[in-house]
Write a protein that holds these residues in place. Structure first.
Motif, PDB file in Angstrom:
ATOM      1  N   ALA A   1      -3.652 -58.065  75.221  1.00 31.18           N
ATOM      2  CA  ALA A   1      -3.972 -59.348  74.582  1.00 31.18           C
ATOM      3  C   ALA A   1      -4.725 -59.162  73.268  1.00 31.18           C
ATOM      4  CB  ALA A   1      -4.779 -60.226  75.535  1.00 31.18           C
ATOM      5  N   GLN A   2      -5.230 -57.981  73.003  1.00 28.13           N
ATOM      6  CA  GLN A   2      -5.918 -57.722  71.736  1.00 28.13           C
ATOM      7  C   GLN A   2      -4.944 -57.628  70.562  1.00 28.13           C
ATOM      8  OE1 GLN A   2      -8.320 -54.239  72.410  1.00 28.13           O
ATOM      9  NE2 GLN A   2      -9.634 -55.304  73.872  1.00 28.13           N
ATOM     10  N   THR A   3      -3.652 -57.516  70.877  1.00 31.04           N
ATOM     11  CA  THR A   3      -2.616 -57.510  69.839  1.00 31.04           C
ATOM     12  C   THR A   3      -2.169 -58.948  69.640  1.00 31.04           C
ATOM     13  OG1 THR A   3      -1.890 -55.349  70.597  1.00 31.04           O
ATOM     14  CG2 THR A   3      -0.362 -56.572  69.214  1.00 31.04           C
ATOM     15  N   SER A   4      -2.274 -59.463  68.442  1.00 28.43           N
ATOM     16  CA  SER A   4      -2.005 -60.882  68.210  1.00 28.43           C
ATOM     17  C   SER A   4      -0.591 -61.299  68.594  1.00 28.43           C
ATOM     18  CB  SER A   4      -2.295 -61.251  66.752  1.00 28.43           C
ATOM     19  OG  SER A   4      -1.452 -60.522  65.886  1.00 28.43           O
ATOM     20  N   ALA A   5       0.373 -60.400  68.463  1.00 24.44           N
ATOM     21  CA  ALA A   5       1.759 -60.747  68.773  1.00 24.44           C
ATOM     22  C   ALA A   5       1.965 -61.023  70.261  1.00 24.44           C
ATOM     23  CB  ALA A   5       2.696 -59.634  68.316  1.00 24.44           C
ATOM     24  N   ILE A   6       1.167 -60.397  71.112  1.00 21.94           N
ATOM     25  CA  ILE A   6       1.327 -60.604  72.562  1.00 21.94           C
ATOM     26  C   ILE A   6       0.023 -61.066  73.211  1.00 21.94           C
ATOM     27  CG2 ILE A   6       3.300 -59.061  72.884  1.00 21.94           C
ATOM     28  CD1 ILE A   6       1.333 -56.880  73.734  1.00 21.94           C
ATOM     29  N   LYS A   7      -0.769 -61.807  72.456  1.00 19.56           N
ATOM     30  CA  LYS A   7      -2.064 -62.263  72.969  1.00 19.56           C
ATOM     31  C   LYS A   7      -1.902 -63.083  74.240  1.00 19.56           C
ATOM     32  CE  LYS A   7      -6.163 -64.885  71.760  1.00 19.56           C
ATOM     33  NZ  LYS A   7      -6.893 -65.566  70.707  1.00 19.56           N
TER      34      LYS A   7
ATOM     35  N   MET B   1      -0.712 -62.088  81.855  1.00 18.11           N
ATOM     36  CA  MET B   1      -0.570 -60.911  82.711  1.00 18.11           C
ATOM     37  C   MET B   1      -1.891 -60.605  83.417  1.00 18.11           C
ATOM     38  SD  MET B   1       0.379 -57.081  81.457  1.00 18.11           S
ATOM     39  CE  MET B   1       0.007 -55.662  82.451  1.00 18.11           C
ATOM     40  N   ALA B   2      -2.982 -60.652  82.688  1.00 20.11           N
ATOM     41  CA  ALA B   2      -4.296 -60.375  83.275  1.00 20.11           C
ATOM     42  C   ALA B   2      -4.613 -61.362  84.396  1.00 20.11           C
ATOM     43  CB  ALA B   2      -5.374 -60.432  82.188  1.00 20.11           C
ATOM     44  N   VAL B   3      -4.375 -62.631  84.166  1.00 22.34           N
ATOM     45  CA  VAL B   3      -4.679 -63.652  85.170  1.00 22.34           C
ATOM     46  C   VAL B   3      -3.814 -63.464  86.415  1.00 22.34           C
ATOM     47  CG1 VAL B   3      -4.590 -66.132  85.661  1.00 22.34           C
ATOM     48  CG2 VAL B   3      -5.578 -65.313  83.507  1.00 22.34           C
TER      49      VAL B   3
END
Length: 105
Positions: A23-29, A35-37
């Protein structure tokens, strides 16, 4: 069956820090956050199932141990996180503790 749920819970515990890293990559934030949730919920549910047959303290220690060791390895292999003999020794100690808890159960 409880130990299988616990191992799966530990493995899915690796998914949420991975999602947060992605999520730290803006394209796949947002996909990373989603995914984390999803992995948080799945890991928590599997831990809940495992605790039906394994004492809470043992289950929690094994769950976090698998998650910590797995997350460390994912970070080293896929994200170039620092690795050293001391860090690997630390992970080995965590895994040794998990094994002792399993044997003591």
């Amino acid at each position: 069956m409880s130990w299988l749920f616990l191992i799966l819970a530990g493995l899915t515990e690796i998914g949420w820090p991975l999602g947060m890293k992605l999520a730290q990559t803006s394209a796949i934030k947002w996909p990373g956050i989603l995914m984390a949730v999803v992995f948080m919920v799945l890991s928590g549910y599997l831990l809940w199932l495992a605790q039906k047959g394994i004492p809470m303290g043992t289950a929690y220690a094994v769950w976090t141990g698998i998650g910590a060791a797995g997350t460390f390895l994912v970070g080293v292999v896929f994200f170039g996180d620092a690795s050293s003999l001391m860090r690997y020794l630390g992970i080995l100690m965590i895994l040794s503790g998990v094994i002792v808890l399993k044997l003591a159960h």
